[in-house]
Design a protein around this motif. Structure first.
Motif, PDB file in Angstrom:
ATOM      1  N   GLY A  83      36.050  44.538  50.145  1.00 52.13           N
ATOM      2  CA  GLY A  83      35.969  44.121  48.750  1.00 52.13           C
ATOM      3  C   GLY A  83      36.972  43.032  48.414  1.00 52.13           C
ATOM      4  O   GLY A  83      36.642  42.040  47.753  1.00 52.13           O
ATOM      5  N   LEU A  84      38.197  43.193  48.890  1.00 52.26           N
ATOM      6  CA  LEU A  84      39.227  42.193  48.620  1.00 52.26           C
ATOM      7  C   LEU A  84      38.932  40.887  49.350  1.00 52.26           C
ATOM      8  O   LEU A  84      39.179  39.799  48.823  1.00 52.26           O
ATOM      9  CB  LEU A  84      40.602  42.722  49.039  1.00 52.26           C
ATOM     10  CG  LEU A  84      41.236  43.758  48.111  1.00 52.26           C
ATOM     11  CD1 LEU A  84      42.532  44.291  48.720  1.00 52.26           C
ATOM     12  CD2 LEU A  84      41.514  43.154  46.732  1.00 52.26           C
ATOM     13  N   THR A  85      38.394  40.981  50.552  1.00 53.23           N
ATOM     14  CA  THR A  85      38.036  39.772  51.308  1.00 53.23           C
ATOM     15  C   THR A  85      37.001  38.961  50.547  1.00 53.23           C
ATOM     16  O   THR A  85      37.100  37.732  50.438  1.00 53.23           O
ATOM     17  CB  THR A  85      37.497  40.139  52.698  1.00 53.23           C
ATOM     18  OG1 THR A  85      38.527  40.803  53.448  1.00 53.23           O
ATOM     19  CG2 THR A  85      37.057  38.899  53.457  1.00 53.23           C
ATOM     20  N   HIS A  86      36.006  39.656  50.012  1.00 54.58           N
ATOM     21  CA  HIS A  86      34.982  38.975  49.217  1.00 54.58           C
ATOM     22  C   HIS A  86      35.592  38.344  47.977  1.00 54.58           C
ATOM     23  O   HIS A  86      35.263  37.207  47.609  1.00 54.58           O
ATOM     24  CB  HIS A  86      33.890  39.970  48.819  1.00 54.58           C
ATOM     25  CG  HIS A  86      32.858  39.404  47.901  1.00 54.58           C
ATOM     26  ND1 HIS A  86      31.868  38.538  48.327  1.00 54.58           N
ATOM     27  CD2 HIS A  86      32.669  39.556  46.559  1.00 54.58           C
ATOM     28  CE1 HIS A  86      31.119  38.181  47.297  1.00 54.58           C
ATOM     29  NE2 HIS A  86      31.587  38.787  46.213  1.00 54.58           N
ATOM     30  N   LEU A  87      36.502  39.060  47.357  1.00 54.43           N
ATOM     31  CA  LEU A  87      37.100  38.595  46.110  1.00 54.43           C
ATOM     32  C   LEU A  87      37.976  37.359  46.333  1.00 54.43           C
ATOM     33  O   LEU A  87      37.861  36.373  45.608  1.00 54.43           O
ATOM     34  CB  LEU A  87      37.926  39.722  45.489  1.00 54.43           C
ATOM     35  CG  LEU A  87      38.193  39.656  43.990  1.00 54.43           C
ATOM     36  CD1 LEU A  87      36.897  39.625  43.202  1.00 54.43           C
ATOM     37  CD2 LEU A  87      39.041  40.850  43.559  1.00 54.43           C
ATOM     38  N   LYS A  93      44.032  50.082  41.665  1.00 51.06           N
ATOM     39  CA  LYS A  93      42.715  49.884  42.267  1.00 51.06           C
ATOM     40  C   LYS A  93      41.575  50.117  41.291  1.00 51.06           C
ATOM     41  O   LYS A  93      40.427  49.783  41.588  1.00 51.06           O
ATOM     42  CB  LYS A  93      42.562  50.774  43.505  1.00 51.06           C
ATOM     43  CG  LYS A  93      43.367  50.278  44.695  1.00 51.06           C
ATOM     44  CD  LYS A  93      43.107  51.088  45.957  1.00 51.06           C
ATOM     45  CE  LYS A  93      43.867  50.497  47.134  1.00 51.06           C
ATOM     46  NZ  LYS A  93      43.691  51.286  48.389  1.00 51.06           N
ATOM     47  N   SER A  94      41.875  50.653  40.129  1.00 47.41           N
ATOM     48  CA  SER A  94      40.853  50.849  39.100  1.00 47.41           C
ATOM     49  C   SER A  94      40.613  49.574  38.283  1.00 47.41           C
ATOM     50  O   SER A  94      39.730  49.528  37.428  1.00 47.41           O
ATOM     51  CB  SER A  94      41.274  51.972  38.149  1.00 47.41           C
ATOM     52  OG  SER A  94      42.532  51.670  37.556  1.00 47.41           O
ATOM     53  N   THR A  95      41.376  48.512  38.554  1.00 48.11           N
ATOM     54  CA  THR A  95      41.280  47.272  37.784  1.00 48.11           C
ATOM     55  C   THR A  95      39.952  46.567  38.023  1.00 48.11           C
ATOM     56  O   THR A  95      39.468  46.500  39.159  1.00 48.11           O
ATOM     57  CB  THR A  95      42.440  46.323  38.154  1.00 48.11           C
ATOM     58  OG1 THR A  95      43.685  47.010  37.964  1.00 48.11           O
ATOM     59  CG2 THR A  95      42.426  45.069  37.285  1.00 48.11           C
ATOM     60  N   ASP A  96      39.364  46.028  36.946  1.00 46.03           N
ATOM     61  CA  ASP A  96      38.107  45.279  37.041  1.00 46.03           C
ATOM     62  C   ASP A  96      38.273  44.103  38.003  1.00 46.03           C
ATOM     63  O   ASP A  96      39.313  43.433  38.016  1.00 46.03           O
ATOM     64  CB  ASP A  96      37.732  44.767  35.645  1.00 46.03           C
ATOM     65  CG  ASP A  96      36.456  43.951  35.648  1.00 46.03           C
ATOM     66  OD1 ASP A  96      35.372  44.545  35.607  1.00 46.03           O
ATOM     67  OD2 ASP A  96      36.565  42.701  35.695  1.00 46.03           O
ATOM     68  N   ASP A  97      37.222  43.823  38.816  1.00 46.32           N
ATOM     69  CA  ASP A  97      37.354  42.797  39.844  1.00 46.32           C
ATOM     70  C   ASP A  97      37.609  41.403  39.268  1.00 46.32           C
ATOM     71  O   ASP A  97      38.331  40.594  39.872  1.00 46.32           O
ATOM     72  CB  ASP A  97      36.124  42.777  40.762  1.00 46.32           C
ATOM     73  CG  ASP A  97      34.821  42.554  40.012  1.00 46.32           C
ATOM     74  OD1 ASP A  97      34.831  42.585  38.771  1.00 46.32           O
ATOM     75  OD2 ASP A  97      33.783  42.350  40.672  1.00 46.32           O
ATOM     76  N   VAL A  98      37.066  41.115  38.091  1.00 44.65           N
ATOM     77  CA  VAL A  98      37.308  39.810  37.476  1.00 44.65           C
ATOM     78  C   VAL A  98      38.780  39.663  37.109  1.00 44.65           C
ATOM     79  O   VAL A  98      39.387  38.601  37.314  1.00 44.65           O
ATOM     80  CB  VAL A  98      36.426  39.618  36.220  1.00 44.65           C
ATOM     81  CG1 VAL A  98      36.791  38.321  35.494  1.00 44.65           C
ATOM     82  CG2 VAL A  98      34.955  39.615  36.600  1.00 44.65           C
ATOM     83  N   LEU A  99      39.360  40.735  36.594  1.00 45.04           N
ATOM     84  CA  LEU A  99      40.781  40.695  36.248  1.00 45.04           C
ATOM     85  C   LEU A  99      41.633  40.590  37.509  1.00 45.04           C
ATOM     86  O   LEU A  99      42.633  39.863  37.526  1.00 45.04           O
ATOM     87  CB  LEU A  99      41.169  41.931  35.444  1.00 45.04           C
ATOM     88  CG  LEU A  99      42.641  42.003  34.998  1.00 45.04           C
ATOM     89  CD1 LEU A  99      43.034  40.769  34.208  1.00 45.04           C
ATOM     90  CD2 LEU A  99      42.884  43.261  34.177  1.00 45.04           C
ATOM     91  N   VAL A 100      41.263  41.292  38.564  1.00 44.75           N
ATOM     92  CA  VAL A 100      42.005  41.191  39.831  1.00 44.75           C
ATOM     93  C   VAL A 100      42.053  39.736  40.286  1.00 44.75           C
ATOM     94  O   VAL A 100      43.110  39.217  40.669  1.00 44.75           O
ATOM     95  CB  VAL A 100      41.357  42.060  40.932  1.00 44.75           C
ATOM     96  CG1 VAL A 100      42.022  41.780  42.279  1.00 44.75           C
ATOM     97  CG2 VAL A 100      41.473  43.537  40.596  1.00 44.75           C
TER      98      VAL A 100
END
Length: 212
Positions: free
Chosen positions: A15-19, A104-111
């Motif tokens: 997930g982080l790699t994609h982000l 880790k509960s943070t929204d991906d856009v905010l991350v």
């Protein structure tokens, strides 16, 4: 850009790699599944622009290891991405010089926006702490995800966060509906989000009552 992602869960690494792929067209990702691997990469001379790591992985023995890593790679920013929800532990980690603590509960856009902020020299503290992040230079004001907005765009975003429609925003600011739509589009583009809801979420997560 070269990013090191250290987490022993494959789904998190994926997930982080994609982000982080959205941070730069030429981004390269190196994955580590243990703290020993992180040390191996560094001992081998690997150079990174950003390190994102979990707090609970094999080989990581507490905050001393985190402090050693932060000091070793400085000024490369280290970001913690963790399930830890203890405010005391969050504060302890940030006091070591970690540039951001992202639950880790943070929204991906905010991350994604937090990582952009960190790469720009800023820092991020979870709203639950309600304090400024520790820094070696307290007088320096960290960049904000909202710094790229004009004053008018900030006014529009403030009203969006209050739930006003484009028509209501126009009436409040004395603008026609077409101009409001243009400003809204500019706000979304500047923040790197795809919807009004995501933009409002950024405002809520920032913990700021008003932007202007």
């Amino acid at each position: 850009m070269h990013v090191l992602i250290a987490d022993d869960h494959s789904i998190v690494r994926s997930g982080l790699t994609h982000l982080v792929g959205e941070l730069d067209e030429q981004v390269a990702v190196t994955a580590a599944t243990s703290f020993a691997q992180v040390r191996t990469f560094l001992d081998g001379g690997e150079s990174f622009d950003l390190i994102v790591m979990d707090l609970r992985m094999p080989g990581l023995n507490g905050l001393d290891d985190v402090a050693d890593l932060v000091n070793r790679v400085a000024p490369i920013p280290v970001v913690v991405f963790s399930m830890v929800d203890s405010p005391e532990e969050m504060r302890a980690v940030l006091s070591l010089g970690v540039r951001a603590f992202i639950p880790k509960s943070t929204d991906d856009v905010l991350v994604l926006n937090i990582l952009r902020l960190v790469l720009a020299g800023g820092s991020y503290v979870p709203p639950v702490l309600g304090i400024a992040a520790p820094t070696a230079q307290p007088a320096k004001v960290a960049p904000s995800v909202f710094d790229g907005l004009t004053r008018r765009q900030l006014e529009v975003l403030d009203l969006l966060a209050k739930g006003l429609s484009n028509q209501e925003i126009g009436e409040r600011l004395g603008l026609n509906i077409s101009t409001v739509k243009t400003h809204v589009t500019g706000v979304l583009k500047a923040l790197g989000v795809g919807s009004r809801t995501q933009a409002v979420l950024l405002v809520k997560e920032s913990g700021r009552g008003r932007l202007v």
